[in-house]
Design a protein around this motif. Sequence first.
Motif, PDB file in Angstrom:
ATOM      1  N   PHE A   1      29.179  12.136  12.179  1.00 17.85           N
ATOM      2  CA  PHE A   1      27.828  11.584  12.124  1.00 17.85           C
ATOM      3  C   PHE A   1      27.101  12.175  10.913  1.00 17.85           C
ATOM      4  N   LEU A   2      26.609  11.293  10.030  1.00 18.07           N
ATOM      5  CA  LEU A   2      25.984  11.731   8.785  1.00 18.07           C
ATOM      6  C   LEU A   2      24.463  11.744   8.856  1.00 18.07           C
ATOM      7  N   GLY A   3      23.879  11.194   9.916  1.00 17.13           N
ATOM      8  CA  GLY A   3      22.434  11.109  10.006  1.00 17.13           C
ATOM      9  C   GLY A   3      21.900   9.987   9.133  1.00 17.13           C
ATOM     10  N   ALA A   4      20.583   9.903   9.040  1.00 15.38           N
ATOM     11  CA  ALA A   4      19.948   8.892   8.191  1.00 15.38           C
ATOM     12  C   ALA A   4      20.058   9.319   6.730  1.00 15.38           C
ATOM     13  N   LEU A   5      20.423   8.390   5.866  1.00 17.96           N
ATOM     14  CA  LEU A   5      20.541   8.650   4.435  1.00 17.96           C
ATOM     15  C   LEU A   5      19.596   7.730   3.672  1.00 17.96           C
ATOM     16  N   ASP A   6      19.206   8.154   2.467  1.00 21.38           N
ATOM     17  CA  ASP A   6      18.390   7.280   1.634  1.00 21.38           C
ATOM     18  C   ASP A   6      19.276   6.203   1.013  1.00 21.38           C
ATOM     19  N   GLN A   7      18.660   5.311   0.245  1.00 23.73           N
ATOM     20  CA  GLN A   7      19.385   4.171  -0.316  1.00 23.73           C
ATOM     21  C   GLN A   7      20.573   4.605  -1.168  1.00 23.73           C
ATOM     22  N   ASP A   8      20.376   5.630  -1.985  1.00 28.33           N
ATOM     23  CA  ASP A   8      21.466   6.102  -2.837  1.00 28.33           C
ATOM     24  C   ASP A   8      22.589   6.708  -2.001  1.00 28.33           C
TER      25      ASP A   8
ATOM     26  N   MET B   1      -5.506 -14.395 -13.398  1.00 28.44           N
ATOM     27  CA  MET B   1      -4.145 -14.355 -12.876  1.00 28.44           C
ATOM     28  C   MET B   1      -4.153 -14.715 -11.400  1.00 28.44           C
ATOM     29  N   SER B   2      -3.175 -15.520 -10.999  1.00 26.76           N
ATOM     30  CA  SER B   2      -3.049 -15.883  -9.592  1.00 26.76           C
ATOM     31  C   SER B   2      -2.678 -14.658  -8.762  1.00 26.76           C
ATOM     32  N   VAL B   3      -3.046 -14.711  -7.485  1.00 29.94           N
ATOM     33  CA  VAL B   3      -2.741 -13.626  -6.554  1.00 29.94           C
ATOM     34  C   VAL B   3      -1.913 -14.187  -5.408  1.00 29.94           C
ATOM     35  N   VAL B   4      -0.807 -13.528  -5.119  1.00 28.51           N
ATOM     36  CA  VAL B   4       0.065 -13.901  -4.006  1.00 28.51           C
ATOM     37  C   VAL B   4      -0.118 -12.876  -2.893  1.00 28.51           C
ATOM     38  N   ALA B   5      -0.615 -13.314  -1.749  1.00 26.50           N
ATOM     39  CA  ALA B   5      -0.767 -12.434  -0.587  1.00 26.50           C
ATOM     40  C   ALA B   5       0.576 -12.351   0.129  1.00 26.50           C
ATOM     41  N   PHE B   6       1.040 -11.125   0.367  1.00 27.10           N
ATOM     42  CA  PHE B   6       2.336 -10.932   1.042  1.00 27.10           C
ATOM     43  C   PHE B   6       2.097 -10.214   2.361  1.00 27.10           C
ATOM     44  N   TYR B   7       2.801 -10.669   3.397  1.00 23.75           N
ATOM     45  CA  TYR B   7       2.632 -10.095   4.731  1.00 23.75           C
ATOM     46  C   TYR B   7       3.955 -10.151   5.472  1.00 23.75           C
ATOM     47  N   ALA B   8       4.306  -9.063   6.150  1.00 24.44           N
ATOM     48  CA  ALA B   8       5.528  -8.988   6.954  1.00 24.44           C
ATOM     49  C   ALA B   8       5.157  -8.524   8.360  1.00 24.44           C
ATOM     50  N   PRO B   9       4.979  -9.448   9.306  1.00 18.51           N
ATOM     51  CA  PRO B   9       4.482  -9.068  10.640  1.00 18.51           C
ATOM     52  C   PRO B   9       5.433  -8.200  11.448  1.00 18.51           C
ATOM     53  N   MET B  10       6.743  -8.258  11.185  1.00 19.40           N
ATOM     54  CA  MET B  10       7.664  -7.450  11.964  1.00 19.40           C
ATOM     55  C   MET B  10       7.679  -6.006  11.488  1.00 19.40           C
ATOM     56  N   LYS B  11       7.808  -5.818  10.179  1.00 19.98           N
ATOM     57  CA  LYS B  11       7.808  -4.464   9.622  1.00 19.98           C
ATOM     58  C   LYS B  11       7.378  -4.537   8.164  1.00 19.98           C
ATOM     59  N   PRO B  12       6.259  -3.913   7.795  1.00 18.86           N
ATOM     60  CA  PRO B  12       5.805  -3.969   6.406  1.00 18.86           C
ATOM     61  C   PRO B  12       6.758  -3.230   5.478  1.00 18.86           C
ATOM     62  N   PRO B  13       6.776  -3.596   4.211  1.00 12.40           N
ATOM     63  CA  PRO B  13       7.714  -2.971   3.280  1.00 12.40           C
ATOM     64  C   PRO B  13       7.469  -1.493   3.047  1.00 12.40           C
ATOM     65  N   ASP B  14       6.280  -0.991   3.386  1.00 12.04           N
ATOM     66  CA  ASP B  14       6.002   0.433   3.195  1.00 12.04           C
ATOM     67  C   ASP B  14       6.228   1.242   4.468  1.00 12.04           C
ATOM     68  N   ASP B  15       6.832   0.642   5.492  1.00  9.41           N
ATOM     69  CA  ASP B  15       7.130   1.370   6.720  1.00  9.41           C
ATOM     70  C   ASP B  15       8.101   2.508   6.423  1.00  9.41           C
ATOM     71  N   PRO B  16       7.914   3.681   7.020  1.00  9.33           N
ATOM     72  CA  PRO B  16       8.790   4.819   6.709  1.00  9.33           C
ATOM     73  C   PRO B  16      10.181   4.739   7.324  1.00  9.33           C
ATOM     74  N   VAL B  17      10.384   3.866   8.313  1.00  9.59           N
ATOM     75  CA  VAL B  17      11.677   3.806   9.006  1.00  9.59           C
ATOM     76  C   VAL B  17      12.575   2.772   8.336  1.00  9.59           C
ATOM     77  N   PRO B  18      13.748   3.189   7.839  1.00  9.52           N
ATOM     78  CA  PRO B  18      14.628   2.230   7.169  1.00  9.52           C
ATOM     79  C   PRO B  18      15.223   1.222   8.137  1.00  9.52           C
ATOM     80  N   SER B  19      15.451   0.020   7.656  1.00 10.65           N
ATOM     81  CA  SER B  19      16.097  -1.032   8.440  1.00 10.65           C
ATOM     82  C   SER B  19      16.420  -2.174   7.496  1.00 10.65           C
ATOM     83  N   GLY B  20      17.247  -3.097   7.967  1.00  7.96           N
ATOM     84  CA  GLY B  20      17.551  -4.267   7.162  1.00  7.96           C
ATOM     85  C   GLY B  20      16.324  -5.113   6.906  1.00  7.96           C
TER      86      GLY B  20
END
Length: 363
Positions: free
Chosen positions: A243-250, A1-20
């Motif tokens: 002010f509601l604070g930070a909320l999760d996706q739901d 199976m082919s492997v796709v290397a993924f990289y996000a230099p600004m903010k990795p997808p597993d970063d704990p801080v939410p953002s766009g």
Amino acid sequence: MSVVAFYAPMKPPDDPVPSGDRTMARALVAALDTAGLGEVRLVSTLRSRDGAGEASAQDRIFEAAEIEIERLSSGPRPDLWVTYHSYYKAPDLLGPRLARLWGIPYAIVEGTRASSRLRGPYARFAKAAEEACDSADVIFYLTEYDREALERDRVRDQRLARLRPFLAAETLPALPERAHSDTIRLLACAMFRAGDKLASYRALAEALAHVGSPDWSLRIVGDGPARAEVEALFERFAGKVRFLGALDQDGVAAEFRGGDLLVWPGVGEAFGMVYIEAQAQGCPVLAEDRQGVRDVVGDGGWLVPPGDRLAYASAIDALAADPDRRAATGIAGRRRIAANHLLPAARATLRGALAPLIGGRPS
């Protein structure tokens, strides 16, 4: 199976801080993972962002990148490298070098060029971002504004592909009927941090001071280091702002479902995932007419001239008095999001441009 290397230099997808940026990175992983291109692996969490243009910080990042390249080069060779969001403040310092070393295709999603930054405190980073764009077999652009610069400086045989920003959802679920309210329920949703985010909150507060209708309330979703500054901006509206604070996706989605209008000027937004998230829940949006922002607002909201606080306030007044118009616009925006800004459309675009690269570079 082919492997796709993924990289996000600004903010990795597993970063704990939410953002766009994190939302988009996670959506990309989901789309790539189901595009039939192979196994997607997050190969590095190195963050290359320098938000202040400091030479010493950039030196440290370049040094860390060399160590990371040495580590990755001794590991397994992927079949394709995909980087999300390389630009002059957070260039991809890994992908171009490793792709050349391994002899594999290299692609960037939201790769941007900024020739004006080749002088000044970001010169080294801007040069690295330009070199990353030059190295890419495919660059996916998310806005028309980015396309113009990419087309101008496109290297020979490089493909440019339009990828609309999208949510990690296959479909949009049915919405409950909106509850009636005697006031227009305004929403704002963004991190509390200095810079463009604080500038947008300031613009919103200044516009609200000119709203004539007394029948409005504002709920603000977010948190961050500039919380005190944001709260101070809205002190004059005692009883109207919560002010509601930070909320999760739901939690964020629930706020959009119950809101009548997202009010976010969008200062400095590349495009603004928040506009897509709001429209997906049937909530129309009011923004300033800025490059990138206009690409995602479409018929799901309204745009006013940048910096015109009176025009922004007048729009709120007009929409407060016209719930039918708000409802119709919410439906139109949600319909467009379903058609163009979800996983099926993104997956087809990614597969169409990347599948020919697996197994070797184009001849």
